[in-house]
Design a protein around this motif. Structure first.
Motif, PDB file in Angstrom:
ATOM      1  N   MET A   1      18.289 -20.752 -62.586  1.00 29.77           N
ATOM      2  CA  MET A   1      18.624 -22.092 -61.697  1.00 29.77           C
ATOM      3  C   MET A   1      17.544 -22.379 -60.719  1.00 29.77           C
ATOM      4  N   GLY A   2      16.982 -23.649 -60.611  1.00 32.87           N
ATOM      5  CA  GLY A   2      16.025 -23.927 -59.743  1.00 32.87           C
ATOM      6  C   GLY A   2      16.574 -23.735 -58.425  1.00 32.87           C
ATOM      7  N   LYS A   3      15.321 -23.769 -57.431  1.00 29.66           N
ATOM      8  CA  LYS A   3      15.947 -23.509 -56.030  1.00 29.66           C
ATOM      9  C   LYS A   3      15.830 -25.053 -55.171  1.00 29.66           C
ATOM     10  N   VAL A   4      16.414 -25.179 -53.993  1.00 25.45           N
ATOM     11  CA  VAL A   4      16.645 -26.461 -53.557  1.00 25.45           C
ATOM     12  C   VAL A   4      15.953 -26.546 -51.949  1.00 25.45           C
ATOM     13  N   ALA A   5      15.143 -27.445 -51.958  1.00 26.73           N
ATOM     14  CA  ALA A   5      14.567 -27.574 -50.346  1.00 26.73           C
ATOM     15  C   ALA A   5      15.136 -28.988 -49.608  1.00 26.73           C
ATOM     16  N   LEU A   6      15.109 -28.842 -48.548  1.00 29.30           N
ATOM     17  CA  LEU A   6      15.532 -29.900 -47.661  1.00 29.30           C
ATOM     18  C   LEU A   6      14.075 -30.577 -47.086  1.00 29.30           C
ATOM     19  N   LEU A   7      14.186 -31.709 -47.194  1.00 29.01           N
ATOM     20  CA  LEU A   7      12.899 -32.634 -46.384  1.00 29.01           C
ATOM     21  C   LEU A   7      13.444 -33.454 -45.515  1.00 29.01           C
ATOM     22  N   PHE A   8      12.874 -33.316 -44.147  1.00 31.04           N
ATOM     23  CA  PHE A   8      13.185 -34.039 -42.959  1.00 31.04           C
ATOM     24  C   PHE A   8      12.328 -35.146 -42.712  1.00 31.04           C
ATOM     25  N   ALA A   9      12.948 -36.462 -42.730  1.00 33.83           N
ATOM     26  CA  ALA A   9      12.215 -37.576 -42.609  1.00 33.83           C
ATOM     27  C   ALA A   9      11.420 -37.509 -41.157  1.00 33.83           C
ATOM     28  N   GLY A  10      10.499 -38.482 -41.307  1.00 28.59           N
ATOM     29  CA  GLY A  10       9.303 -38.276 -40.061  1.00 28.59           C
ATOM     30  C   GLY A  10       9.434 -40.059 -39.247  1.00 28.59           C
ATOM     31  N   GLN A  11       8.481 -40.048 -38.280  1.00 27.11           N
ATOM     32  CA  GLN A  11       8.508 -41.471 -37.599  1.00 27.11           C
ATOM     33  C   GLN A  11       8.000 -42.383 -38.808  1.00 27.11           C
ATOM     34  N   GLY A  12       8.588 -43.765 -38.530  1.00 25.39           N
ATOM     35  CA  GLY A  12       8.411 -44.808 -39.703  1.00 25.39           C
ATOM     36  C   GLY A  12       9.652 -44.842 -40.417  1.00 25.39           C
ATOM     37  N   ALA A  13      10.600 -43.686 -40.472  1.00 23.48           N
ATOM     38  CA  ALA A  13      11.750 -44.095 -41.410  1.00 23.48           C
ATOM     39  C   ALA A  13      12.965 -44.820 -40.608  1.00 23.48           C
ATOM     40  N   GLN A  14      12.545 -44.831 -39.161  1.00 17.31           N
ATOM     41  CA  GLN A  14      13.835 -45.599 -38.592  1.00 17.31           C
ATOM     42  C   GLN A  14      14.275 -46.600 -38.744  1.00 17.31           C
ATOM     43  N   GLN A  15      15.333 -47.048 -38.790  1.00 15.63           N
ATOM     44  CA  GLN A  15      16.049 -48.264 -38.897  1.00 15.63           C
ATOM     45  C   GLN A  15      17.266 -48.585 -38.130  1.00 15.63           C
ATOM     46  N   PRO A  16      17.661 -49.840 -37.922  1.00 11.88           N
ATOM     47  CA  PRO A  16      19.003 -49.992 -37.051  1.00 11.88           C
ATOM     48  C   PRO A  16      20.160 -49.548 -37.673  1.00 11.88           C
ATOM     49  N   VAL A 268      16.183 -32.664 -51.159  1.00 10.08           N
ATOM     50  CA  VAL A 268      17.341 -33.322 -50.542  1.00 10.08           C
ATOM     51  C   VAL A 268      16.581 -33.810 -49.404  1.00 10.08           C
ATOM     52  N   GLU A 269      16.348 -35.274 -49.362  1.00 10.55           N
ATOM     53  CA  GLU A 269      15.754 -36.086 -47.949  1.00 10.55           C
ATOM     54  C   GLU A 269      16.984 -36.015 -46.931  1.00 10.55           C
ATOM     55  N   VAL A 270      16.861 -35.340 -45.918  1.00  7.69           N
ATOM     56  CA  VAL A 270      17.744 -35.676 -44.747  1.00  7.69           C
ATOM     57  C   VAL A 270      16.957 -36.415 -43.660  1.00  7.69           C
ATOM     58  N   GLY A 271      18.016 -37.342 -42.949  1.00 10.09           N
ATOM     59  CA  GLY A 271      17.504 -38.393 -41.891  1.00 10.09           C
ATOM     60  C   GLY A 271      17.336 -39.743 -42.631  1.00 10.09           C
ATOM     61  N   PRO A 272      17.033 -40.829 -41.937  1.00  8.55           N
ATOM     62  CA  PRO A 272      16.870 -42.231 -42.294  1.00  8.55           C
ATOM     63  C   PRO A 272      16.049 -42.313 -43.457  1.00  8.55           C
ATOM     64  N   GLY A 273      16.347 -43.332 -44.189  1.00  8.97           N
ATOM     65  CA  GLY A 273      15.559 -43.843 -45.217  1.00  8.97           C
ATOM     66  C   GLY A 273      15.415 -42.939 -46.456  1.00  8.97           C
ATOM     67  N   SER A 274      14.416 -43.502 -47.436  1.00 11.30           N
ATOM     68  CA  SER A 274      14.248 -42.557 -48.503  1.00 11.30           C
ATOM     69  C   SER A 274      12.676 -42.467 -49.060  1.00 11.30           C
ATOM     70  N   THR A 275      11.677 -42.550 -47.869  1.00 10.00           N
ATOM     71  CA  THR A 275      10.300 -42.476 -48.008  1.00 10.00           C
ATOM     72  C   THR A 275      10.143 -41.199 -48.798  1.00 10.00           C
ATOM     73  N   LEU A 276      10.428 -39.993 -48.433  1.00 11.00           N
ATOM     74  CA  LEU A 276      10.383 -38.860 -48.721  1.00 11.00           C
ATOM     75  C   LEU A 276      10.678 -38.516 -50.255  1.00 11.00           C
ATOM     76  N   THR A 277      12.106 -39.043 -50.618  1.00  8.35           N
ATOM     77  CA  THR A 277      12.428 -39.052 -52.026  1.00  8.35           C
ATOM     78  C   THR A 277      11.567 -39.995 -52.869  1.00  8.35           C
ATOM     79  N   LYS A 278      10.965 -41.032 -52.557  1.00 10.66           N
ATOM     80  CA  LYS A 278      10.033 -41.621 -53.672  1.00 10.66           C
ATOM     81  C   LYS A 278       8.825 -41.200 -53.542  1.00 10.66           C
ATOM     82  N   LEU A 279       8.299 -40.439 -52.496  1.00 12.55           N
ATOM     83  CA  LEU A 279       6.911 -39.635 -52.554  1.00 12.55           C
ATOM     84  C   LEU A 279       7.322 -38.257 -53.564  1.00 12.55           C
ATOM     85  N   VAL A 280       8.385 -37.651 -53.381  1.00  9.37           N
ATOM     86  CA  VAL A 280       8.574 -36.541 -54.454  1.00  9.37           C
ATOM     87  C   VAL A 280       8.576 -37.280 -55.899  1.00  9.37           C
TER      88      VAL A 280
END
Length: 310
Positions: A1-16, A268-280
């Protein structure tokens, strides 16, 4: 089974309204916000009700995104999710370090508040901006930035996108050079030339802060932006790497590729938005990448992880 990594969003992902649903439903997320609210009264209101303009101010953006990142990660952990590695994009690296135990949540949040002040101040002392350069390979962008002068590649996002930071005069020259080379430049809505040498005063200030509050070895590997390798265990070396991060490039493509090389197949991208999901999706096309900001997204992540184990 493969491994799991969490990716934490950065500045620019913020949204109301970011993280509002998760904080309402998940006790671990609510507890995280209550803990940090004591350090920054009004934090919850800022995330729930802050306007785009208010959230775009660096002094607000960084603590708000940090809180949302950590709340989402701790919500996942409360459901038994134990990642094999973590990484964060720019500001998200501090969230990743806090989640992995390098600092207490309170100390990490104090560091975020100080970092935001320092980067805001450095932007005032050394004004600049950022451009996302598309359709050109990184080496070509590096050459064009050097030709423009006072411009530096700072975010290696994917094979198709490199972000350059620099003075506005240099970025104006870069715009023309990129057009001539057949690429495209996009102005980013940021208040400074982040992760460039123009942020050196911020790095100096972070060194002073970290000299008083050293990190400790993490409980899970944290991949550093500046090196695209895991943080070392030596506290002094960790502190120097984190101080340099504010004025060093974010080697995101290399980080994701390194994690894939270690067997990570679920991000798994944690935090606002999906920027890192798209980059992966652009960097590791065979991997699964899922955002986790809302209750529905958290449920989808848990269902996917449970399905891998069955």
């Amino acid at each position: 089974m493969g491994k799991v990594a969490l990716l934490f969003a950065g500045q620019g992902a913020q949204q109301p309204g970011m993280a509002d649903g998760l904080v309402t439903r998940e006790p671990a997320a609510q507890e995280t916000f209550e803990l940090l609210e004591a350090r920054m009264p009004g934090l919850g209101r800022l995330c729930r009700e802050g306007s785009r303009e208010e959230l775009a101010q660096t002094r607000n953006t960084q603590p708000a995104v940090f809180a949302c990142d950590l709340a989402a990660a701790r919500a996942l952990a409360s459901h038994g999710v134990r990642p094999d590695a973590v990484a964060g994009f720019s500001l998200g690296e501090l969230s990743a370090l806090a989640f992995a135990g390098a600092f207490s949540p309170e100390d990490a949040f104090d560091l975020v508040l100080r970092r935001a002040e320092l980067m805001d101040s450095a932007s005032g002392r050394n004004p600049g901006g950022m451009r996302a350069v598309l359709r050109l390979p990184a080496r070509r962008v590096e050459a064009l930035a050097a030709k423009a002068g006072d411009a530096w590649p700072v975010n290696y996002n994917s094979a198709e996108q490199t972000v350059v930071a620099g003075t506005e005069e240099a970025l104006g020259r870069l715009d023309a050079l990129v057009r001539e080379a057949g690429g495209r430049c996009m102005r980013l809505a940021v208040s400074g030339a982040f992760h460039s040498p123009l942020m050196a005063p911020a790095s100096d200030g972070l060194r002073e802060w970290l000299a008083r509050t050293l990190p400790v070895p993490t409980t899970v590997p944290v991949w550093a932006n500046a090196t695209a390798r895991p943080y070392p265990d030596d506290p002094a070396a960790m502190a120097e790497l984190l101080a340099r991060q504010a004025s060093s490039p974010v080697r995101w493509q290399q980080t994701v590729e390194g994690l894939v090389g270690l067997g990570v197949d679920t991000f798994v991208e944690v935090g606002p938005g999906s920027t890192l999901t798209k980059l992966v999706g652009r960097i590791a096309r065979g991997a699964t990448a899922l955002p986790c900001e809302t209750p529905d997204q958290l449920d989808a992540v848990l269902a996917h992880l449970e399905g891998r184990e069955s």
